[in-house]
Write a protein that holds these residues in place. Sequence first.
Motif, PDB file in Angstrom:
ATOM      1  N   UNK A 141       0.827  -1.204   0.000  1.00 25.73           N
ATOM      2  CA  UNK A 141       0.000   0.000   0.000  1.00 25.73           C
ATOM      3  C   UNK A 141       0.865   1.259   0.000  1.00 25.73           C
ATOM      4  N   UNK A 142       1.870   1.300   0.866  1.00 25.19           N
ATOM      5  CA  UNK A 142       2.748   2.466   0.915  1.00 25.19           C
ATOM      6  C   UNK A 142       3.576   2.580  -0.362  1.00 25.19           C
ATOM      7  N   UNK A 143       3.981   1.447  -0.934  1.00 26.89           N
ATOM      8  CA  UNK A 143       4.723   1.514  -2.204  1.00 26.89           C
ATOM      9  C   UNK A 143       3.858   2.113  -3.304  1.00 26.89           C
ATOM     10  N   UNK A 144       2.576   1.767  -3.314  1.00 28.67           N
ATOM     11  CA  UNK A 144       1.675   2.347  -4.307  1.00 28.67           C
ATOM     12  C   UNK A 144       1.590   3.860  -4.126  1.00 28.67           C
ATOM     13  N   UNK A 145       1.566   4.314  -2.870  1.00 29.19           N
ATOM     14  CA  UNK A 145       1.556   5.755  -2.597  1.00 29.19           C
ATOM     15  C   UNK A 145       2.802   6.425  -3.158  1.00 29.19           C
ATOM     16  N   UNK A 146       3.974   5.861  -2.828  1.00 29.61           N
ATOM     17  CA  UNK A 146       5.223   6.506  -3.244  1.00 29.61           C
ATOM     18  C   UNK A 146       5.464   6.373  -4.744  1.00 29.61           C
ATOM     19  N   UNK A 147       4.987   5.304  -5.351  1.00 34.30           N
ATOM     20  CA  UNK A 147       5.054   5.197  -6.816  1.00 34.30           C
ATOM     21  C   UNK A 147       4.301   6.355  -7.459  1.00 34.30           C
ATOM     22  N   UNK A 148       3.099   6.617  -6.949  1.00 35.61           N
ATOM     23  CA  UNK A 148       2.273   7.690  -7.495  1.00 35.61           C
ATOM     24  C   UNK A 148       2.934   9.045  -7.300  1.00 35.61           C
ATOM     25  N   UNK A 149       3.455   9.284  -6.100  1.00 32.04           N
ATOM     26  CA  UNK A 149       4.098  10.562  -5.810  1.00 32.04           C
ATOM     27  C   UNK A 149       5.371  10.734  -6.634  1.00 32.04           C
ATOM     28  N   UNK A 150       6.165   9.672  -6.741  1.00 31.47           N
ATOM     29  CA  UNK A 150       7.409   9.755  -7.505  1.00 31.47           C
ATOM     30  C   UNK A 150       7.146  10.100  -8.962  1.00 31.47           C
ATOM     31  N   UNK A 151       6.157   9.429  -9.547  1.00 33.14           N
ATOM     32  CA  UNK A 151       5.844   9.689 -10.959  1.00 33.14           C
ATOM     33  C   UNK A 151       5.378  11.126 -11.151  1.00 33.14           C
ATOM     34  N   UNK A 152       4.532  11.613 -10.242  1.00 29.29           N
ATOM     35  CA  UNK A 152       4.040  12.986 -10.365  1.00 29.29           C
ATOM     36  C   UNK A 152       5.170  13.991 -10.152  1.00 29.29           C
ATOM     37  N   UNK A 153       6.060  13.710  -9.203  1.00 33.82           N
ATOM     38  CA  UNK A 153       7.158  14.633  -8.913  1.00 33.82           C
ATOM     39  C   UNK A 153       8.090  14.805 -10.108  1.00 33.82           C
ATOM     40  N   UNK A 154       8.286  13.737 -10.878  1.00 36.20           N
ATOM     41  CA  UNK A 154       9.161  13.846 -12.045  1.00 36.20           C
ATOM     42  C   UNK A 154       8.551  14.710 -13.138  1.00 36.20           C
TER      43      UNK A 154
END
Length: 325
Positions: A154-167
């Motif tokens: 669940x937390x990995x899904x959160x950080x995947x989403x944030x990482x992609x948006x941040x780039x």
Amino acid sequence: MTDPDAWKAEVLHALADLSSRSPSAPHDAWRLVLAIGEARPSRASAHDVEVALQRAEAHLARYRDEVERVVSSGLHVEPLLADWAACLQQGHPEEALDQLLALEEILVGAEVLGLSAPIQRILTEVARLVAPAPAALAGLELLARDRLSLRGPAARALWDTVSEAATRVPRSAPPGVVTAWFSRLDRLRADLARGVSRLTERFDVEPPDLAPVTALGRASSEWQVRVEGHCPAGWRLRLFLVDAAHPQGVPLREGVDADFRRVADRWILDGWRLDNAEDIALLIVLAAPTLPAGESLGSLLDAAATSPELRVAEVLLNPASGRTP
């Protein structure tokens, strides 16, 4: 980067400490659940973590009902999401990061207890809020990648989403008309104080799938869009597409436009195309038990303030942000 040895020592200490007493206090119950969630990703590679984790999970099992009741009552998801949304909109990166880390903790703890509702709510809302790549996310991709190795699904899904948006923050910005609709929809939610956690029916929009269009084996400039979501069976459903050329929104007709169809409580939009990789549009979804067919997007949103049953959701359609199959 996180120091793995320091992190492991901290988790081992927490597991041992919390497994030695009854988690009767809310703080201890939450710390026990969180320690277990933080330790699980490392259980296969560290024998000492595995041993301590087995003891802690057995301890949790003895007090499972009590811990779940205490933790569930203390998960204040909606206020936290609202604060995080405000930080993003106001461009406060440090406060936004603090709220994001708090959301991560809720995901970790909820996953240990199998509480799917807060997990789904957080991941859906985070994906919606970061779709336009707000400037407050700039520079978070390295932190997000660092935390991916230490967290559960669940937390990995959160950080995947944030990482992609941040780039995407420096590269791609939605047109002004799309940003204006985002702001209007957020104000509408604030005015209504309508939280999805209060719904008994499922209503959401999943992240879009976007892929380059190919014809006769050659890629064109167009991008194919597919979006799916949930809406209670029997409810009226209206979809509008907003972009720079259609600032008031183009209504999509079920069974007619872009293969927009419904199957039971699921709806599918498969066939809309963006002109090129720089094209950005906003799909706005409205649903209610009864909904007028001829009203414009603006008038429907105006009426939403006095229609508590109306649900509103949106998703950004952007080749730089959507998933590719």
